[in-house]
Design an enzyme around this catalytic site. Structure first.
Site, PDB file in Angstrom:
ATOM      1  N   TYR A  55       2.040-112.616  37.862  1.00  0.00           N
ATOM      2  CA  TYR A  55       2.938-112.028  36.865  1.00  0.00           C
ATOM      3  C   TYR A  55       4.345-112.601  37.000  1.00  0.00           C
ATOM      4  O   TYR A  55       4.903-112.687  38.106  1.00  0.00           O
ATOM      5  CB  TYR A  55       3.000-110.501  37.028  1.00  0.00           C
ATOM      6  CG  TYR A  55       4.056-109.878  36.136  1.00  0.00           C
ATOM      7  CD1 TYR A  55       3.851-109.771  34.762  1.00  0.00           C
ATOM      8  CD2 TYR A  55       5.266-109.437  36.656  1.00  0.00           C
ATOM      9  CE1 TYR A  55       4.820-109.234  33.930  1.00  0.00           C
ATOM     10  CE2 TYR A  55       6.242-108.893  35.840  1.00  0.00           C
ATOM     11  CZ  TYR A  55       6.014-108.797  34.473  1.00  0.00           C
ATOM     12  OH  TYR A  55       6.985-108.268  33.658  1.00  0.00           O
ATOM     13  N   HIS A  85      16.722-111.542  26.326  1.00  0.00           N
ATOM     14  CA  HIS A  85      17.157-110.315  26.990  1.00  0.00           C
ATOM     15  C   HIS A  85      18.673-110.142  26.996  1.00  0.00           C
ATOM     16  O   HIS A  85      19.171-109.064  27.341  1.00  0.00           O
ATOM     17  CB  HIS A  85      16.625-110.275  28.419  1.00  0.00           C
ATOM     18  CG  HIS A  85      15.162-109.932  28.510  1.00  0.00           C
ATOM     19  ND1 HIS A  85      14.203-110.629  27.828  1.00  0.00           N
ATOM     20  CD2 HIS A  85      14.501-108.959  29.200  1.00  0.00           C
ATOM     21  CE1 HIS A  85      13.011-110.110  28.100  1.00  0.00           C
ATOM     22  NE2 HIS A  85      13.168-109.088  28.911  1.00  0.00           N
ATOM     23  N   ASN A 197      15.735-109.103  36.718  1.00  0.00           N
ATOM     24  CA  ASN A 197      15.165-107.908  37.356  1.00  0.00           C
ATOM     25  C   ASN A 197      16.104-107.440  38.462  1.00  0.00           C
ATOM     26  O   ASN A 197      16.698-108.255  39.165  1.00  0.00           O
ATOM     27  CB  ASN A 197      13.803-108.227  37.946  1.00  0.00           C
ATOM     28  CG  ASN A 197      12.668-107.551  37.206  1.00  0.00           C
ATOM     29  OD1 ASN A 197      11.534-107.597  37.649  1.00  0.00           O
ATOM     30  ND2 ASN A 197      12.940-106.902  36.100  1.00  0.00           N
ATOM     31  N   TYR A 281      40.954 -68.210  45.230  1.00  0.00           N
ATOM     32  CA  TYR A 281      39.876 -69.062  45.741  1.00  0.00           C
ATOM     33  C   TYR A 281      40.252 -70.541  45.751  1.00  0.00           C
ATOM     34  O   TYR A 281      39.856 -71.286  46.648  1.00  0.00           O
ATOM     35  CB  TYR A 281      38.618 -68.897  44.879  1.00  0.00           C
ATOM     36  CG  TYR A 281      37.846 -67.624  45.100  1.00  0.00           C
ATOM     37  CD1 TYR A 281      38.272 -66.659  45.993  1.00  0.00           C
ATOM     38  CD2 TYR A 281      36.668 -67.395  44.394  1.00  0.00           C
ATOM     39  CE1 TYR A 281      37.556 -65.488  46.177  1.00  0.00           C
ATOM     40  CE2 TYR A 281      35.929 -66.236  44.570  1.00  0.00           C
ATOM     41  CZ  TYR A 281      36.379 -65.276  45.463  1.00  0.00           C
ATOM     42  OH  TYR A 281      35.657 -64.129  45.633  1.00  0.00           O
ATOM     43  N   ARG A 284      42.183 -70.732  48.953  1.00  0.00           N
ATOM     44  CA  ARG A 284      41.504 -70.233  50.147  1.00  0.00           C
ATOM     45  C   ARG A 284      40.183 -70.954  50.423  1.00  0.00           C
ATOM     46  O   ARG A 284      39.806 -71.165  51.587  1.00  0.00           O
ATOM     47  CB  ARG A 284      41.252 -68.732  49.967  1.00  0.00           C
ATOM     48  CG  ARG A 284      40.664 -68.088  51.196  1.00  0.00           C
ATOM     49  CD  ARG A 284      40.323 -66.612  51.078  1.00  0.00           C
ATOM     50  NE  ARG A 284      40.583 -65.969  49.813  1.00  0.00           N
ATOM     51  CZ  ARG A 284      39.791 -65.024  49.303  1.00  0.00           C
ATOM     52  NH1 ARG A 284      38.695 -64.668  49.943  1.00  0.00           N
ATOM     53  NH2 ARG A 284      40.088 -64.444  48.162  1.00  0.00           N
ATOM     54  N   PHE A 330      12.461-102.182  40.716  1.00  0.00           N
ATOM     55  CA  PHE A 330      13.524-102.276  39.718  1.00  0.00           C
ATOM     56  C   PHE A 330      13.888-100.924  39.121  1.00  0.00           C
ATOM     57  O   PHE A 330      14.889-100.810  38.414  1.00  0.00           O
ATOM     58  CB  PHE A 330      13.087-103.203  38.582  1.00  0.00           C
ATOM     59  CG  PHE A 330      11.717-102.861  38.026  1.00  0.00           C
ATOM     60  CD1 PHE A 330      11.500-101.699  37.308  1.00  0.00           C
ATOM     61  CD2 PHE A 330      10.643-103.697  38.257  1.00  0.00           C
ATOM     62  CE1 PHE A 330      10.249-101.370  36.817  1.00  0.00           C
ATOM     63  CE2 PHE A 330       9.374-103.378  37.763  1.00  0.00           C
ATOM     64  CZ  PHE A 330       9.181-102.219  37.041  1.00  0.00           C
ATOM     65  N   GLU A 415       6.891 -99.673  29.533  1.00  0.00           N
ATOM     66  CA  GLU A 415       7.945 -99.150  30.416  1.00  0.00           C
ATOM     67  C   GLU A 415       8.307 -97.757  29.901  1.00  0.00           C
ATOM     68  O   GLU A 415       9.286 -97.562  29.176  1.00  0.00           O
ATOM     69  CB  GLU A 415       9.125-100.122  30.412  1.00  0.00           C
ATOM     70  CG  GLU A 415       8.717-101.478  30.969  1.00  0.00           C
ATOM     71  CD  GLU A 415       9.646-102.620  30.598  1.00  0.00           C
ATOM     72  OE1 GLU A 415      10.702-102.359  29.964  1.00  0.00           O
ATOM     73  OE2 GLU A 415       9.314-103.769  30.911  1.00  0.00           O
TER      74      GLU A 415
END
Length: 512
Positions: A55, A85, A197, A281, A284, A330, A415
């Site tokens: 792959y 991409h 990746n 608060y 404190r 990834f 995905e």
């Protein structure tokens, strides 16, 4: 060129990552790293020669993983991968973040599990050394399968495509390569995939958030201690016995810082026998809230240190057995959780600070002049500065909503679960700017309150801070144009100038 340091891949501490973020660097790889890179590259060559299906080496990507690619098209496959991409949008990431992305990418690839050539990693090293920073759009990654779009913009620069920034000037990528002494790259099998990746963009953004959160934390502790003196508040809530009884480590450490900061205050000594039993608060409970924030910051630092030194691309090559394994490193879920955790801490630090400002400007609560100015009515003093702080705190509450609980399927449902880590980390910068302004207002308000107690002085440590404030921002005697004062104070917070006043080490300031 900035600092030069030797890197042993997978062993980069947080303190060094902070230095990379803060100023230019050049990296020299360890000889052992180069040997692993060469072995991994040779394994890719053998796979291609033998024609075995692997792959990302000789197949398509994502849903197209079953498609075999002929050997003569492997270079085109990797080039097309980067071009298709590189689909990011939005403003370009800051140079400091891009510098960190480059360093993280080098650190990951040099682990020797990615199958890239020595020439490719030398190209990335040259970009870093010559301060040639790829122009990377901030938006377009969902945090799995890696930070694909932004990293593709980084990788495309090596092809001479896209833009770079050098000394703040935008130039064509080819000009940037020439500046770094490089020519346009021809990608080998697996190299385009190895470049895109990985979680380096989301991790760099989260690290930038971590470094900013540490500076914010230190500033807020200093501001909070000053506010205690401005209020003539009690230091009894910082007694070590209270915090040891609870056993929360951050709380114990922060309480110690407050004790050290207030020690020796004449203002405190002037009301040691007062009848006030308990402060609000926001005064404190500072050790409890800020201590919890410190614990979160420490946990995030541990996660991001591991991720910064991790191998997060796919598939991974293991040269000992000649194996190529597809997995999911990834997926940036650890980074998404870390970023969401930081968002909670940032929001709370600002929220607590704003409440102290509100107390200081209220004469019924503080005993100080209304809105910290004499002749109030004619003068509005800190009235709207507190409103600005409130607006910023409320804005941060909305931004802090966790991003990691969201997911959206991509790549034709291949995905089908993503982390949203990049968005989660990117929003931290905006939150930090908001919170820095809030803490800045508190520093100004607390300094103003201390001035009203003169001639009594605060502790030596806090008087040093007060003097620094007054060297840049004068006492607020009457209404004036307020915005420059707030901007100056916000810059102090963002600069990290206060961390050295704390005894408690912060993760990236302590060697990491």
């Amino acid at each position: 060129m900035g600092d030069i340091f030797n890197l042993r891949a997978g062993h980069c501490p947080l303190a060094r990552l902070r230095r990379i973020y803060e100023r230019p660097v050049a990296i020299r790889l360890d000889a052992g790293d180069r040997a692993r890179i060469d072995a991994s590259s040779a394994l890719v060559d053998r796979i291609v020669e033998q024609g075995d299906a692997a792959y990302g080496i000789n197949t398509g990507f994502g849903l197209l993983a079953q498609t075999r690619i002929p050997t003569e098209q492997l270079e085109q496959l990797q080039r097309n991968l980067l071009l298709s991409h590189a689909a990011g949008v939005g403003e370009a990431l800051p140079d400091a973040v891009v510098r960190l992305i480059l360093a993280l990418k080098i650190n990951a690839l040099a682990r020797g599990h990615s199958g890239i050539s020595a020439a490719l990693i030398d190209g990335l090293l040259a970009l870093l050394e010559h301060e040639v920073y790829p122009l990377i759009p901030a938006q377009g990654s969902v945090g799995a399968s890696g930070d694909l779009a932004p990293l593709a913009h980084l990788g495309a620069v090596l092809l001479g495509i896209g833009q770079v920034r050098i000394g703040g000037e935008r130039l064509p990528a080819a000009d940037g390569l020439a500046r770094a002494g490089l020519t346009v790259f021809r990608l080998r099998a697996k190299e385009g995939l190895a470049l895109i990746n990985g979680t380096q963009v989301s991790t760099a953004l989260a690290l930038a958030g971590l470094f900013g959160a540490e500076d914010l934390f230190a500033s807020a502790v200093i501001a909070g201690a000053m506010s205690v003196d401005a209020l003539k508040g009690s230091d009894a809530p910082f007694d070590a016995r209270i915090h040891i009884a609870r056993r929360q480590p951050g709380q114990i450490d922060v309480a110690s810082d407050y004790r050290q900061l207030i020690r020796g205050s004449e203002i405190r000594a002037s009301h040691v026998d007062c009848t006030r039993v308990q402060d609000p608060y926001s005064f404190r409970c500072q050790p409890q809230v800020m201590g919890a924030c410190l614990d979160l910051i420490r946990n995030v630092a541990a996660t991001l240190r591991l991720e910064a030194n991790a191998v997060t691309d796919n598939p991974l090559l293991f040269t000992d057995g000649g194996d190529v394994l597809s997995g999911g490193n990834f997926h940036a879920e650890p980074v998404a959780f870390a970023a969401d955790t930081l968002a909670l801490a940032i929001a709370e630090i600002g929220s607590l600070s704003e409440r102290r400002i509100a107390v200081l400007v209220d004469p019924k609560m503080s005993g100080l002049p209304p809105f910290l100015v004499q002749n109030s009515g004619v003068n509005s003093g800190f009235m709207i500065a507190q409103v600005t702080a409130a607006a910023l705190v409320s804005e941060n509450k909305g931004i802090a909503t966790p991003c990691s609980v969201d997911s959206i399927p991509t790549s034709a449902n291949q995905e089908d679960h993503v982390s949203m880590a990049t968005h989660a980390a990117r929003r931290l910068s905006r939150m930090l700017d908001n919170a820095a302004a809030v803490i800045g207002v508190e520093l100004l308000a607390a300094a103003q309150g201390i001035d009203f107690h003169r001639p009594a002085r605060s502790s030596p440590a806090l008087e040093c801070v007060h003097a620094g404030i007054r060297s840049e921002v004068a006492f607020y005697a009457a209404d004036r144009y307020f915005a420059p004062d707030i901007e100056a104070a916000s810059a102090w917070v963002r600069s990290g100038r206060f961390h050295s006043l704390l005894a408690t080490p912060l993760p990236s300031r302590a060697g990491g």
